[in-house]
Design a protein around this motif. Structure first.
Motif, PDB file in Angstrom:
ATOM      1  N   PRO A   1     -10.909  -5.462  14.676  1.00  0.00           N
ATOM      2  CA  PRO A   1      -9.609  -5.078  15.087  1.00  0.00           C
ATOM      3  C   PRO A   1      -8.915  -4.437  14.039  1.00  0.00           C
ATOM      4  O   PRO A   1      -7.802  -3.683  14.446  1.00  0.00           O
ATOM      5  CB  PRO A   1      -9.038  -6.652  15.332  1.00  0.00           C
ATOM      6  N   THR A   2      -9.381  -4.466  12.821  1.00  0.00           N
ATOM      7  CA  THR A   2      -8.657  -3.578  11.712  1.00  0.00           C
ATOM      8  C   THR A   2      -9.102  -2.361  11.187  1.00  0.00           C
ATOM      9  O   THR A   2      -8.761  -1.905  10.629  1.00  0.00           O
ATOM     10  CB  THR A   2      -8.430  -4.550  10.398  1.00  0.00           C
ATOM     11  N   PHE A   3      -9.953  -1.971  12.192  1.00  0.00           N
ATOM     12  CA  PHE A   3     -10.632  -0.534  11.705  1.00  0.00           C
ATOM     13  C   PHE A   3      -9.503   0.547  11.945  1.00  0.00           C
ATOM     14  O   PHE A   3      -8.623   0.587  12.886  1.00  0.00           O
ATOM     15  CB  PHE A   3     -11.696  -0.198  13.021  1.00  0.00           C
ATOM     16  N   GLY A   4      -9.663   1.472  10.744  1.00  0.00           N
ATOM     17  CA  GLY A   4      -8.710   2.345  10.632  1.00  0.00           C
ATOM     18  C   GLY A   4      -7.179   1.737   9.922  1.00  0.00           C
ATOM     19  O   GLY A   4      -6.432   2.682   9.750  1.00  0.00           O
ATOM     20  N   THR A   5      -7.080   0.497   9.553  1.00  0.00           N
ATOM     21  CA  THR A   5      -6.005   0.053   8.920  1.00  0.00           C
ATOM     22  C   THR A   5      -6.206   0.767   7.428  1.00  0.00           C
ATOM     23  O   THR A   5      -6.937   0.823   6.883  1.00  0.00           O
ATOM     24  CB  THR A   5      -6.036  -1.286   8.947  1.00  0.00           C
ATOM     25  N   VAL A   6      -4.735   1.278   7.136  1.00  0.00           N
ATOM     26  CA  VAL A   6      -4.619   1.770   5.724  1.00  0.00           C
ATOM     27  C   VAL A   6      -3.575   0.918   4.489  1.00  0.00           C
ATOM     28  O   VAL A   6      -2.807   0.563   5.387  1.00  0.00           O
ATOM     29  CB  VAL A   6      -4.096   3.363   5.864  1.00  0.00           C
ATOM     30  N   VAL A   7      -4.139   0.922   3.403  1.00  0.00           N
ATOM     31  CA  VAL A   7      -3.452   0.216   2.359  1.00  0.00           C
ATOM     32  C   VAL A   7      -3.289   1.257   1.259  1.00  0.00           C
ATOM     33  O   VAL A   7      -4.275   1.854   0.936  1.00  0.00           O
ATOM     34  CB  VAL A   7      -4.010  -1.015   2.157  1.00  0.00           C
ATOM     35  N   THR A   8      -1.846   1.466   0.710  1.00  0.00           N
ATOM     36  CA  THR A   8      -1.935   2.437  -0.349  1.00  0.00           C
ATOM     37  C   THR A   8      -1.133   1.777  -1.564  1.00  0.00           C
ATOM     38  O   THR A   8      -0.260   0.934  -1.379  1.00  0.00           O
ATOM     39  CB  THR A   8      -1.222   3.693   0.017  1.00  0.00           C
ATOM     40  N   VAL A   9      -1.539   2.093  -2.714  1.00  0.00           N
ATOM     41  CA  VAL A   9      -0.719   1.391  -3.971  1.00  0.00           C
ATOM     42  C   VAL A   9      -0.700   2.481  -4.951  1.00  0.00           C
ATOM     43  O   VAL A   9      -1.787   2.960  -5.380  1.00  0.00           O
ATOM     44  CB  VAL A   9      -1.604   0.162  -4.318  1.00  0.00           C
ATOM     45  N   GLU A  10       0.184   2.514  -5.666  1.00  0.00           N
ATOM     46  CA  GLU A  10       0.059   3.411  -6.937  1.00  0.00           C
ATOM     47  C   GLU A  10       0.112   2.387  -8.084  1.00  0.00           C
ATOM     48  O   GLU A  10       0.669   1.463  -8.187  1.00  0.00           O
ATOM     49  CB  GLU A  10       1.580   4.243  -7.066  1.00  0.00           C
ATOM     50  N   HIS A  11      -0.849   2.666  -9.126  1.00  0.00           N
ATOM     51  CA  HIS A  11      -0.969   1.778 -10.170  1.00  0.00           C
ATOM     52  C   HIS A  11      -1.556   2.333 -11.397  1.00  0.00           C
ATOM     53  O   HIS A  11      -2.298   3.364 -11.210  1.00  0.00           O
ATOM     54  CB  HIS A  11      -1.652   0.505  -9.840  1.00  0.00           C
ATOM     55  N   GLY A  12      -1.453   1.833 -12.642  1.00  0.00           N
ATOM     56  CA  GLY A  12      -2.149   2.231 -13.557  1.00  0.00           C
ATOM     57  C   GLY A  12      -2.847   1.092 -14.334  1.00  0.00           C
ATOM     58  O   GLY A  12      -3.421   0.409 -13.423  1.00  0.00           O
ATOM     59  N   PRO A  13      -3.013   0.708 -15.362  1.00  0.00           N
ATOM     60  CA  PRO A  13      -3.963  -0.233 -16.008  1.00  0.00           C
ATOM     61  C   PRO A  13      -3.339  -1.599 -15.740  1.00  0.00           C
ATOM     62  O   PRO A  13      -3.992  -2.807 -15.860  1.00  0.00           O
ATOM     63  CB  PRO A  13      -3.828  -0.008 -17.563  1.00  0.00           C
ATOM     64  N   GLU A  14      -2.161  -1.862 -15.309  1.00  0.00           N
ATOM     65  CA  GLU A  14      -1.480  -3.224 -14.912  1.00  0.00           C
ATOM     66  C   GLU A  14      -1.927  -3.666 -13.788  1.00  0.00           C
ATOM     67  O   GLU A  14      -1.917  -4.778 -13.348  1.00  0.00           O
ATOM     68  CB  GLU A  14      -0.252  -3.308 -14.876  1.00  0.00           C
ATOM     69  N   ARG A  15      -3.019  -3.041 -12.905  1.00  0.00           N
ATOM     70  CA  ARG A  15      -3.318  -3.668 -11.603  1.00  0.00           C
ATOM     71  C   ARG A  15      -4.827  -3.090 -11.431  1.00  0.00           C
ATOM     72  O   ARG A  15      -5.372  -2.335 -12.024  1.00  0.00           O
ATOM     73  CB  ARG A  15      -2.530  -3.119 -10.669  1.00  0.00           C
ATOM     74  N   ALA A  16      -5.540  -4.109 -10.610  1.00  0.00           N
ATOM     75  CA  ALA A  16      -7.049  -3.788 -10.266  1.00  0.00           C
ATOM     76  C   ALA A  16      -6.955  -4.102  -8.850  1.00  0.00           C
ATOM     77  O   ALA A  16      -5.868  -4.752  -8.083  1.00  0.00           O
ATOM     78  CB  ALA A  16      -8.051  -4.948 -10.801  1.00  0.00           C
ATOM     79  N   VAL A  17      -7.959  -3.712  -8.076  1.00  0.00           N
ATOM     80  CA  VAL A  17      -8.023  -4.017  -6.737  1.00  0.00           C
ATOM     81  C   VAL A  17      -9.465  -4.221  -6.215  1.00  0.00           C
ATOM     82  O   VAL A  17     -10.171  -3.448  -6.829  1.00  0.00           O
ATOM     83  CB  VAL A  17      -7.401  -2.666  -5.750  1.00  0.00           C
ATOM     84  N   PHE A  18      -9.659  -5.254  -5.422  1.00  0.00           N
ATOM     85  CA  PHE A  18     -11.090  -5.721  -4.868  1.00  0.00           C
ATOM     86  C   PHE A  18     -11.229  -5.155  -3.561  1.00  0.00           C
ATOM     87  O   PHE A  18     -10.533  -5.285  -2.754  1.00  0.00           O
ATOM     88  CB  PHE A  18     -11.196  -7.279  -5.039  1.00  0.00           C
ATOM     89  N   VAL A  19     -12.089  -4.331  -3.648  1.00  0.00           N
ATOM     90  CA  VAL A  19     -12.402  -3.578  -2.438  1.00  0.00           C
ATOM     91  C   VAL A  19     -13.883  -4.208  -1.784  1.00  0.00           C
ATOM     92  O   VAL A  19     -15.056  -3.801  -2.225  1.00  0.00           O
ATOM     93  CB  VAL A  19     -12.623  -1.888  -2.615  1.00  0.00           C
ATOM     94  N   PRO A  20     -13.756  -4.794  -0.575  1.00  0.00           N
ATOM     95  CA  PRO A  20     -15.009  -5.261   0.165  1.00  0.00           C
ATOM     96  C   PRO A  20     -15.856  -4.296   0.514  1.00  0.00           C
ATOM     97  O   PRO A  20     -15.419  -3.081   1.031  1.00  0.00           O
ATOM     98  CB  PRO A  20     -14.493  -6.149   1.206  1.00  0.00           C
ATOM     99  N   SER A  21     -17.386  -4.514   0.785  1.00  0.00           N
ATOM    100  CA  SER A  21     -18.201  -3.548   1.367  1.00  0.00           C
ATOM    101  C   SER A  21     -17.603  -3.165   2.755  1.00  0.00           C
ATOM    102  O   SER A  21     -17.239  -3.942   3.576  1.00  0.00           O
ATOM    103  CB  SER A  21     -19.426  -4.169   1.490  1.00  0.00           C
ATOM    104  N   GLY A  22     -17.694  -1.865   3.100  1.00  0.00           N
ATOM    105  CA  GLY A  22     -17.236  -1.315   4.298  1.00  0.00           C
ATOM    106  C   GLY A  22     -15.753  -0.859   4.475  1.00  0.00           C
ATOM    107  O   GLY A  22     -15.295  -0.233   5.351  1.00  0.00           O
ATOM    108  N   VAL A  23     -14.895  -0.945   3.340  1.00  0.00           N
ATOM    109  CA  VAL A  23     -13.898  -0.518   3.126  1.00  0.00           C
ATOM    110  C   VAL A  23     -13.663   0.655   2.268  1.00  0.00           C
ATOM    111  O   VAL A  23     -14.293   1.063   1.294  1.00  0.00           O
ATOM    112  CB  VAL A  23     -12.856  -1.291   2.591  1.00  0.00           C
ATOM    113  N   GLY A  24     -13.189   1.734   2.884  1.00  0.00           N
ATOM    114  CA  GLY A  24     -13.427   3.372   2.332  1.00  0.00           C
ATOM    115  C   GLY A  24     -12.203   3.432   1.036  1.00  0.00           C
ATOM    116  O   GLY A  24     -11.051   3.007   1.195  1.00  0.00           O
ATOM    117  N   ASN A  25     -12.748   3.852   0.103  1.00  0.00           N
ATOM    118  CA  ASN A  25     -11.851   3.918  -1.376  1.00  0.00           C
ATOM    119  C   ASN A  25     -11.516   5.395  -1.534  1.00  0.00           C
ATOM    120  O   ASN A  25     -12.457   6.246  -1.636  1.00  0.00           O
ATOM    121  CB  ASN A  25     -12.716   3.204  -2.459  1.00  0.00           C
ATOM    122  N   ALA A  26     -10.187   5.588  -2.006  1.00  0.00           N
ATOM    123  CA  ALA A  26      -9.854   7.010  -2.286  1.00  0.00           C
ATOM    124  C   ALA A  26      -8.742   6.818  -3.137  1.00  0.00           C
ATOM    125  O   ALA A  26      -8.122   5.660  -3.201  1.00  0.00           O
ATOM    126  CB  ALA A  26      -9.506   7.930  -1.039  1.00  0.00           C
TER     127      ALA A  26
END
Length: 468
Positions: free
Chosen positions: A92-117
Motif C-alpha cells: 500500500p505504500t508503493f510510490g510514497t516519497v519522503v524528503t529531508v535536507e541534512h548534513g553531518p547531523e543526521r543519518a537515514v536508515f533505508v530498508p531494502s527495496g526503498v529507492g535512495n536519491a
C-alpha cells in the motif's frame, strides 16, 4: 550537541536519525553508527559488512533513485544534501516519497527495496553508505530504478534537474508507472508437509512452503538451492521425530543429521541473511523429574531424540534473532494419539494406555498461530513454552476423555504404568513430567487455549470430518 533520537517516516522501515554531533574550534566529532545505542532506540540490528563513500565535487550533483537488495545506513561525512526516498516495494505504500535536507547531523536508515536519491547542496560533499551485503556485479541485476523527474513523485528538488549534474543512466530511468514493484520478502516454511507445516500454510498462504521432497534437511546441499534474497523469515517445522527409531544405529544417525547438523546449517543461513528464525523444540530435552518445566531449565535429555533436539536448540540459541518454541504432545491433522484413540473407541477396542506420564496437549494450529504471532508482533527474541493451558493430564486421562466423547465408558481404557506398557517393546525412555510453564508465553500475549476445551473442539471436528 544534539540528543541521539530516531524518528519513523511515512515509508515503513525508513528511519531518520538525529546524531549527537559535538563541535569546537577544531571542527566536529560524531558517532555515525553506534550499534547498541541505536538498536535500543529502534534501529534494526542490520549487520553491516561494507562501507561505501560517494564524493561529489560540485553543487547540483544528483544521484538516484536506486533501490538495492540490501539495507543501508546513509549519512553525510562532509557538506550538505537534499535526500529523497521512494518506496518501491509492493504494497500500500508503493510510490510514497519522503524528503529531508541534512548534513553531518543526521543519518537515514533505508530498508531494502526503498529507492535512495540525493542532490548535493554544497561542493565537496561526501555521502556514506553502510550496507549489510557485499556489492557484486550480479547484485546490480536486482536493483530497481525510478526516474528522478517523474511528475507522479513530484519531488521538489532545490536545484532544478535541468541545471544539475546527472548521469545519463539516471536521466533515463523509467517512470513510476513502468516500475515493477520489488516483491515483498516471504516467510519460508521448511517441513511444510508435516502437521505443523500444514497448519502454518493455512495461516501464511503466501509463504514459500517447502516439503521434505523439496527441501530434505538430511541433504547437506538442500539449503543451498533456496533463493535466500526472497526470504524475510524462516520457520523450521521439520524434524526427525521417530523417538523409538532414534535409538537404533540408523535412526541415531538420521536424528543427528536432521535435528543437529541441518539445524546448524540453517542457523548459519539465518545469520548470513539476518533472518528471524523460528524453531520448534520439545519437552524431550528434559528428563521429566520436575513437574513443570520453564524456559531456563538446563537440558537433561533421556534418549537420543531428546539429545539431538537439545543440541539443535543450543545451535539455534547462538543466533540472537531466534524464536525457539518448546512444546509437548503435538496433535494435528493426520495420524496422532487423539485420532487413534477415537478410532479405537469407534471400533469397540479397549486399549491399555500409560497413566504415569503427565503433560498437556499442543494442537498444531495453536502452535502455528504462536509462531506467526511472535514473528508479526515484534516480541523479544528467545525461548517460549507453547502448549495448551489448563490441567495437566496423563495419556490415560486423555484416552478416557476421548472414549467418553465417542460414547464409550472411561473404564474401557485400562490404565498401565510405563514399565507395563513397555514390556517386550523396544521403547526409548520418555520424561514422566512434560508439562511446560506457560507464564512467559502468556505474558507475551500468546493465545493458549484450555486443553480440555481444545480437545473437545478437535473431537467435534473429527465428527464433522467423518471420524478418524
Amino acid at each position: 550537541m544534539a540528543e541521539l533520537k530516531i524518528e519513523k517516516t511515512a515509508i515503513p522501515g525508513l528511519l531518520i536519525i538525529d546524531l549527537d554531533v559535538r563541535g569546537d574550534n577544531r571542527g566536529w566529532f560524531k558517532e555515525n553508527w553506534q550499534r547498541q545505542k541505536m538498536i535500543d532506540l529502534g534501529l534494526p540490528d542490520f549487520g553491516p559488512v561494507q562501507n561505501n563513500v560517494s564524493f561529489n565535487a560540485t553543487r547540483g550533483v544528483t544521484r538516484g533513485f536506486h533501490a538495492e537488495p540490501w539495507d543501508k545506513l546513509i549519512s553525510v561525512a562532509a557538506g550538505r544534501i537534499f535526500g529523497a526516498w521512494v518506496d518501491l516495494r509492493e504494497g500500500p505504500t508503493f510510490g510514497t516519497v519522503v524528503t529531508v535536507e541534512h548534513g553531518p547531523e543526521r543519518a537515514v536508515f533505508v530498508p531494502s527495496g526503498v529507492g535512495n536519491a540525493f542532490q548535493v547542496l554544497e561542493g565537496g560533499t561526501a555521502y556514506s553508505y553502510l550496507v549489510n551485503d557485499h556489492w557484486s556485479p550480479a547484485a546490480k541485476d536486482s536493483y530497481t530504478f525510478v526516474n528522478l523527474a517523474d511528475p507522479t513523485l513530484a519531488v521538489a528538488w532545490p536545484i532544478p534537474l535541468s541545471e544539475g549534474e546527472l548521469s545519463e543512466a539516471d536521466r533515463n530511468h523509467p517512470a513510476l508507472a513502468e516500475v515493477r514493484p520489488v516483491p515483498a520478502k516471504r516467510t519460508l516454511i521448511i517441513g511444510a508437509g508435516g502437521q505443523l507445516g500444514r497448519a502454518l500454510q493455512a495461516l501464511l498462504p503466501d509463504a514459500i512452503a517447502l516439503t521434505r521432497a523439496e527441501c530434505d534437511l538430511a541433504d547437506p546441499e538442500a539449503l543451498e538451492k533456496i533463493d535466500w534474497r526472497s526470504v524475510g523469515a524462516v520457520i523450521n517445522a521439520a524434524a526427525y521425530t521417530a523417538v523409538d527409531a532414534a535409538e537404533t544405529e540408523e535412526g541415531r544417525r538420521q536424528a543427528w543429521q536432521v535435528n543437529v547438523h541441518a539445524v546448524g546449517r540453517l542457523v548459519e543461513k539465518a545469520r548470513e541473511h539476518r533472518l528471524p528464525l523460528v524453531h520448534v523444540s520439545s519437552d524431550y530435552v528434559f528428563d521429566g523429574t520436575r513437574e513443570l518445566h520453564d524456559e531456563d531449565e538446563p537440558f537433561a535429555p533421556l534418549g537420543v531424540y531428546g539429545q539431538t533436539k537439545a543440541a539443535g536448540d543450543a545451535l539455534v540459541q547462538s543466533w540472537p534473532r531466534h524464536y525457539l518454541l518448546r512444546t509437548s504432545w503435538v496433535v494435528g491433522d493426520g495420524k496422532n494419539f487423539i485420532a487413534t484413540m477415537a478410532s479405537l473407541a469407534d471400533r469397540g477396542i479397549a486399549p491399555s494406555v500409560i497413566d504415569d506420564q503427565h503433560g498437556r496437549l499442543t494442537f498444531a494450529v495453536d502452535l502455528a498461530k504462536a509462531a506467526v504471532d511472535l514473528l508479526a508482533g515484534g516480541k523479544p527474541y528467545g525461548t517460549y513454552n507453547v502448549s495448551c493451558d489448563g490441567p495437566v493430564r496423563t495419556w490415560a486421562d486423555l484416552a478416557a476423555a476421548v472414549f467418553v466423547a465417542r460414547g464409550r465408558s472411561a473404564d474401557d481404557v485400562t490404565r498401565v504404568s510405563t514399565e507395563e506398557y513397555g514390556q517386550d517393546k523396544n521403547l526409548a525412555p520418555r520424561p514422566r513430567h512434560s508439562a511446560l510453564d506457560l507464564t512467559k508465553a502468556k505474558a507475551a500475549g500468546l493465545t493458549l487455549p484450555d486443553g480440555d476445551q481444545a480437545l473437545a473442539d478437535y473431537l467435534a471436528a473429527l465428527e464433522v470430518d467423518g471420524g478418524s
